[in-house]
Every structure is written in structure tokens, then in C-alpha cells.
Design a protein around this motif. Structure first.
Motif, mmCIF file in Angstrom:
data_model
loop_
_atom_site.group_PDB
_atom_site.id
_atom_site.type_symbol
_atom_site.label_atom_id
_atom_site.label_comp_id
_atom_site.label_asym_id
_atom_site.label_seq_id
_atom_site.Cartn_x
_atom_site.Cartn_y
_atom_site.Cartn_z
ATOM 1 N N ARG A 94 -25.227 -25.236 -79.928
ATOM 2 C CA ARG A 94 -23.677 -25.100 -79.820
ATOM 3 C C ARG A 94 -23.066 -24.531 -81.391
ATOM 4 O O ARG A 94 -22.001 -24.051 -81.273
ATOM 5 C CB ARG A 94 -23.061 -26.688 -80.240
ATOM 6 C CG ARG A 94 -22.332 -27.081 -78.900
ATOM 7 C CD ARG A 94 -21.564 -28.530 -78.875
ATOM 8 N NE ARG A 94 -21.228 -29.166 -80.133
ATOM 9 C CZ ARG A 94 -20.863 -30.325 -79.968
ATOM 10 N NH1 ARG A 94 -20.192 -30.571 -78.976
ATOM 11 N NH2 ARG A 94 -20.524 -30.987 -81.072
ATOM 12 N N SER A 98 -20.978 -17.675 -80.134
ATOM 13 C CA SER A 98 -20.937 -17.368 -79.020
ATOM 14 C C SER A 98 -20.573 -15.834 -78.827
ATOM 15 O O SER A 98 -19.706 -15.358 -79.546
ATOM 16 C CB SER A 98 -19.960 -18.228 -78.205
ATOM 17 O OG SER A 98 -18.595 -18.019 -78.786
ATOM 18 N N LEU A 102 -18.034 -12.096 -73.513
ATOM 19 C CA LEU A 102 -18.108 -12.366 -72.190
ATOM 20 C C LEU A 102 -17.086 -13.294 -71.786
ATOM 21 O O LEU A 102 -16.702 -14.340 -72.042
ATOM 22 C CB LEU A 102 -19.266 -13.745 -72.344
ATOM 23 C CG LEU A 102 -21.008 -13.086 -72.490
ATOM 24 C CD1 LEU A 102 -21.715 -14.302 -72.544
ATOM 25 C CD2 LEU A 102 -21.316 -12.358 -71.176
ATOM 26 N N LYS A 103 -16.687 -12.775 -70.588
ATOM 27 C CA LYS A 103 -15.283 -13.196 -70.005
ATOM 28 C C LYS A 103 -15.461 -12.938 -68.396
ATOM 29 O O LYS A 103 -16.141 -11.991 -67.991
ATOM 30 C CB LYS A 103 -14.139 -12.430 -70.656
ATOM 31 C CG LYS A 103 -13.111 -13.370 -71.193
ATOM 32 C CD LYS A 103 -11.956 -12.683 -71.429
ATOM 33 C CE LYS A 103 -12.253 -11.468 -72.359
ATOM 34 N NZ LYS A 103 -11.338 -11.470 -73.372
ATOM 35 N N LEU A 104 -14.620 -13.817 -67.870
ATOM 36 C CA LEU A 104 -14.698 -13.549 -66.242
ATOM 37 C C LEU A 104 -13.473 -12.765 -66.258
ATOM 38 O O LEU A 104 -12.271 -13.341 -66.371
ATOM 39 C CB LEU A 104 -14.559 -15.004 -65.638
ATOM 40 C CG LEU A 104 -14.769 -15.222 -64.050
ATOM 41 C CD1 LEU A 104 -16.054 -14.805 -63.836
ATOM 42 C CD2 LEU A 104 -14.548 -16.567 -63.596
ATOM 43 N N ASN A 105 -13.337 -11.809 -65.213
ATOM 44 C CA ASN A 105 -12.212 -10.740 -65.313
ATOM 45 C C ASN A 105 -11.424 -10.919 -63.928
ATOM 46 O O ASN A 105 -11.015 -10.026 -63.496
ATOM 47 C CB ASN A 105 -12.788 -9.563 -65.518
ATOM 48 C CG ASN A 105 -13.419 -9.011 -66.699
ATOM 49 O OD1 ASN A 105 -13.077 -9.802 -67.630
ATOM 50 N ND2 ASN A 105 -14.336 -8.016 -66.656
ATOM 51 N N HIS A 106 -10.990 -12.170 -63.723
ATOM 52 C CA HIS A 106 -10.160 -12.287 -62.749
ATOM 53 C C HIS A 106 -9.480 -13.502 -62.495
ATOM 54 O O HIS A 106 -10.027 -14.630 -62.715
ATOM 55 C CB HIS A 106 -10.467 -11.895 -61.187
ATOM 56 C CG HIS A 106 -11.888 -12.400 -60.911
ATOM 57 N ND1 HIS A 106 -13.000 -12.035 -61.189
ATOM 58 C CD2 HIS A 106 -12.168 -13.455 -60.287
ATOM 59 C CE1 HIS A 106 -14.018 -12.669 -60.726
ATOM 60 N NE2 HIS A 106 -13.528 -13.586 -60.330
#
Lengths: 106, 302
Positions: A94, A98, A102-106
Motif C-alpha cells: 500500500r 502508485s 494508469l487510468k481508465l480512459n472512458h
């Protein structure tokens, strides 16, 4: 794979031809009123050939056989599956930074 | 159970995907099948598939399993934003789903707000008191809080209903081991061996626990189980070979006054010692001297 398959089909055809000729031979014997002691010698030869072809096809068509010895090198159990049902999230990972990208693109 | 072929396949796929070759979807499927915990890799490569709309549509209905897998990996890597986005998309697609509700509970756990997560899980249990996964998440939550005795109580209650769940038996055995309650841990390992008798790792751990408890009968049982591990692995497990040697010398030390059957015991020990020496000569010849002196001291004390 295709070759083995055709050999198998050929073997089955030979076996069915042997069966058909035995039935014809028996009909012939009935006309001549003789006893049916066994199929003629040619049919025996055909049966052996058909057996060899079918067996060869059955062994080659399904593909590579897998090993079943539990102590062979490829079947050696390296580790148990991790107990994912009881997974906890407050571990030392933890505090690792991080990755921000890193990302979710929608 | 991860076998050697599967492990080599996994590492090959992993290096292939890491170095930019294709095959990310195969890697993710294999990780899911073998139940290994490679959260950072799963997160990275899963996101690379999900962020590319072409690859996403090529997956078809498996897209949603991938969302779930990436959400859990994100929670493990503490990327809570990614996890929240994935769960939002899943919630939009499956509005009334219990499975998505469980994921939301897990997200609350990962955030650290354990009382809210507990409330959510308790509401799930009210609707369906036989939901195994929610029970296990509650136990994991109590374990995360550090209250191991309460976790043991909860697992025992769970196992009264669901006796065949060998994952739970394994977890209980590890919890007992951490509290040094070895007799109870031995009972759990016996249950595990009953359910999966061909897995040599359980025999090995059971023998270790028995050897730790000590006492003449336990040492004899431990020797038997080390021998069965050697049997199941074809003599390749070095730990079991060492275990046999140590057990024999410990038994001989305990029964020094009485004249029990010495011949069988020492025969097995000498066989194990020969096998160990052969193995070390092959793999680590510079350590062979250490090994021979250690084995000699074991034999002298018997």
C-alpha cells in the motif's frame, strides 16, 4: 492431421467393405446350401489391414499425449494457488508510490 | 495447483507481454485460471487492453470478466480511481447484480472504511445467508483488522455449514499456525489431506507441523508423512529427505533407553542421506562438504 484423418476414414471403409463381403459370402453359401464356418481368407486379410489403419489413425489424429506421472518433471506441483477469496488489501504494497499514469480512459 | 509446465508457460507469456509482444489476453486468462496474484502486471496489461476500443470490442462478452479482474488488481495495487471507474462501468451494465455489489464492498475494504464494508456485507447476508463469497470477505476483513482469534471463530462457524471448502480449511490452518496452536493446525491439515490426497505439499506441511509439536508418536507419524511425500514426488523433494533424516535421529534420541526396532529406522535414514548427497553433488558440489558433516553429526547422535 488431414492425412491421419483420411487414413482413418479409409480404414473404416475397408472394415465396412469386409463386413459387406462377408454378408454376400454368407448369402452365396445359403444358395449353395453349405454351412457357414467362417468368412473367407481375403476378408481376414482385409480385417487386419483395416484394424492397423484405424489404430494408426486413432493414435495420431488426437494429437500429443500428455504425461500422467505425478512425479515427472512437468507435472511437479510448484506452488499452491493463492487463497484469493481471503485476500486482504492492507499489505505493505500500500505504501508503494502508485503509478499515476494508469487510468481508465472512458 | 500450479504445475511446472503451467509455471513455465506463465513466465514465458509474462516476459513476452512485458517486452512488447502480443498475447496480453492469453496471459490474463492464464493468470485467472491458475489463481496467481500478479496484480501489478494484470493492472498494467489489462488497462492496455481496456483503453483500446478495438481490442475491447474484440473480446466480446469476456470484456466484463476483464473489468472485474482489473478492478480487483487495481484495489490490490491501491489504484482506487481505476477500481472505482471499472466498478461504475460494471454497475451501469449490470444494474441489480450481487457480484458487482460484492466488488463495491471490496472497494470499501480497500479504501480502509471497514465499518461501512461490514454494513454492506451484513445486508448481503440478510438477503442470502448462504452466500459463500460474502462470508469469506467478512472473515478477510476481520483478519485485516488484526483480530485473529475472532477470525478463527468466524471461520469455524463458516466451516460448520460449508465443510467441503478446502480454501477455508487452508486459511484456518495458516491462522492457527500464526498463533502457534499446532494441534488444531494439524487437524486442519488432516482435513486438507483427506480432500486432496495426491498433493504432496499438504503431506509435507502436515509432517512439519507434527515434527514441531514433538513427542515420540508425533515424530513417528511425521516420519511416515515425510516418507509419503517422498513417495508422491518421486524422491525429488529435498525438504522431505531432510525431514526423514531429522525425524530418525530425533526418534533415536528419545528412545535411547528402550530397544525399539532400530534397523528399519536407520535403513530409511541412510537411503535418504544417500539421495541427498547425490542431489547435492549434482547441483551444488561446493556445499557437499557441509552436507556430509551435518548428516554425520545426525547419525552419530542416534
Amino acid at each position: 492431421m488431414g492425412f491421419g484423418f483420411t487414413v482413418g476414414v479409409f480404414g473404416v471403409l475397408i472394415l465396412s467393405h469386409a463386413a459387406y463381403s462377408t454378408i454376400q459370402y454368407r448369402g452365396l453359401l445359403k444358395i449353395m446350401e453349405e454351412e457357414f464356418s467362417g468368412p473367407p481368407l481375403t476378408v481376414f486379410g482385409e480385417l487386419v489391414v483395416g484394424l492397423i489403419l484405424c489404430m494408426w489413425a486413432a493414435l495420431t489424429v488426437p494429437g500429443k499425449f500428455l504425461s500422467i506421472h505425478p512425479d515427472s518433471e512437468e507435472n511437479r506441483i510448484v506452488s499452491l494457488p493463492e487463497n484469493l477469496d481471503f485476500m486482504i488489501f492492507n499489505h505493505r504494497g500500500r505504501v508503494f508510490p502508485s503509478q499515476v499514469d494508469l487510468k481508465l480512459n472512458h | 495447483m500450479v504445475t511446472k509446465t503451467e509455471e513455465s508457460q506463465l513466465s514465458r507469456l509474462e516476459s513476452q507481454v512485458d517486452n512488447g509482444g502480443g498475447g496480453a489476453w492469453d496471459f490474463l486468462c492464464l493468470v485467472r485460471k491458475l489463481k496467481v496474484r500478479r496484480s501489478d502486471k494484470v493492472l498494467k496489461h489489462g488497462l492496455s487492453i481496456l483503453n483500446d476500443p478495438k481490442k475491447r470490442s474484440a473480446l466480446g462478452p469476456h470484456e466484463w470478466t476483464l473489468y472485474e479482474q482489473v478492478a480487483i488488481a487495481a484495489m490490490d495495487c491501491q489504484s482506487l480511481e481505476v477500481a472505482k471507474d471499472c466498478i461504475k462501468i460494471l454497475r451501469r451494465r449490470f444494474p441489480g447484480s450481487k457480484r458487482v455489489g460484492r466488488l463495491e464492498g471490496m472497494l470499501l475494504e480497500a479504501k480502509g472504511s471497514l465499518p461501512e464494508a461490514e454494513k454492506a456485507y451484513l445486508s448481503f447476508l440478510e438477503e442470502n445467508p448462504f452466500d459463500q463469497v460474502v462470508h469469506k470477505r467478512m472473515i478477510a476483513m476481520v483478519k485485516a483488522q488484526g483480530d485473529i482469534t475472532r477470525a478463527i471463530g468466524l471461520i469455524n462457524k463458516y466451516l460448520e455449514t460449508f465443510m467441503a471448502d478446502h480454501d477455508a480449511w487452508r486459511e484456518l490452518a495458516e491462522l492457527y499456525n500464526s498463533l502457534q496452536m499446532y494441534k488444531q493446525a494439524a487437524f486442519c491439515y488432516e482435513e486438507l489431506i483427506l480432500s486432496q490426497p495426491t498433493n504432496p505439499l499438504y503431506h509435507l506441511t502436515y509432517a512439519d507441523v507434527l515434527y514441531t509439536i514433538g513427542g515420540l508418536e508425533n515424530l513417528q507419524m511425521a516420519k511416515k508423512y515425510y516418507a509419503s511425500t517422498i513417495n508422491l514426488t518421486g524422491g525429488k523433494n529435498r525438504r522431505a529427505l531432510f525431514g526423514v533424516c531429522l525425524c530418525t535421529s530425533a526418534i533415536a534420541q528419545l528412545s535411547k533407553g528402550r530397544n525399539k526396532e532400530d534397523k528399519d529406522g536407520t535403513h530409511l535414514q541412510s537411503l535418504a542421506a544417500t539421495a541427498l548427497e547425490k542431489d547435492y553433488k549434482q547441483r551444488a558440489p561446493d556445499k557437499l562438504q557441509l552436507l556430509s558433516s551435518a548428516l554425520k553429526s545426525l547419525r552419530v547422535s542416534s
